[in-house]
Design an enzyme around this catalytic site. Structure first.
Site, mmCIF file in Angstrom:
data_model
loop_
_atom_site.group_PDB
_atom_site.id
_atom_site.type_symbol
_atom_site.label_atom_id
_atom_site.label_comp_id
_atom_site.label_asym_id
_atom_site.label_seq_id
_atom_site.Cartn_x
_atom_site.Cartn_y
_atom_site.Cartn_z
ATOM 1 N N ARG A 58 0.760 -1.392 0.102
ATOM 2 C CA ARG A 58 0.081 -0.001 -0.129
ATOM 3 C C ARG A 58 0.976 1.315 -0.038
ATOM 4 N NH1 ARG A 58 -2.714 -3.954 2.664
ATOM 5 N NH2 ARG A 58 -1.623 -3.352 4.353
ATOM 6 N N GLU A 95 6.856 -9.205 15.027
ATOM 7 C CA GLU A 95 6.413 -9.457 16.181
ATOM 8 C C GLU A 95 6.857 -11.043 16.504
ATOM 9 O OE1 GLU A 95 2.141 -9.676 18.770
ATOM 10 O OE2 GLU A 95 2.132 -9.162 16.683
#
Length: 175
Positions: A58, A95
């Site tokens: 994006r 993460e």
């Protein structure tokens, strides 16, 4: 118009407990898309930005529009293996694990002023990797811009600790 109202929230995606902030609805709204790009560009008009670095995917959409408005070149920051010529890459922390992004070795020249653009900053791992990659090539990363900030995850602060100012347009609590 509030930009936050044009961003769709999708609960439990990609896993339970996560609320995904989907900007495709903002992109599909001509007025919201124009306003978001204008607000991303405004502080940097006249600052002689040479390149906009957009993070896949994006960030390509937003970065292209920002590059056009600032009369700057565009540098795609891609996932490993997607660019056809000689590249430089950086591994960064996610993460749960690591990933790798890359740019063409000749994408920026030493001293070029670069603005980093993506749709959202969460933990900041990808953006931090992109900043490190661009500075290793000699670029001056003037700032990092995002439409959405998830401040509870600390990504914007992580980028600021690198000495890079951060601009965000909308903030959502939680993750």
């Amino acid at each position: 118009m509030k930009l936050a109202d044009t961003i769709r929230s999708i609960p439990d995606y990609p896993k339970p407990g996560i609320v995904f902030r989907d900007i495709t609805t903002l992109l599909g709204d001509a007025r919201a898309f124009r306003r978001a790009v204008d607000e991303l560009v405004q502080p940097f008009a006249g600052l002689k930005i040479a390149k906009i670095a957009g993070i896949e995917a994006r960030g390509f959409i937003l970065g292209g529009a920002v590059a056009h408005q600032l009369s700057a070149g565009f540098v795609p920051v891609r996932k490993k293996g997607k660019l056809p010529r000689e590249t430089v890459s950086v591994t960064y922390e996610l993460e749960y694990g690591t990933d790798e992004i890359e740019v063409h070795k000749d994408a920026v020249t030493p001293g070029e002023r670069v603005l980093l653009v993506d749709d959202l900053v969460a933990t900041g791992g990808t953006a931090e990797g992109a900043v490190n990659l661009l500075t290793r090539l000699g670029a001056e990363v003037v700032a990092a811009c995002f439409i959405v900030d998830l401040p509870d995850l600390g990504g914007a602060d992580r980028i600021r600790r690198l000495g890079v100012p951060v601009r965000t347009l909308v903030s959502f609590p939680g993750h």
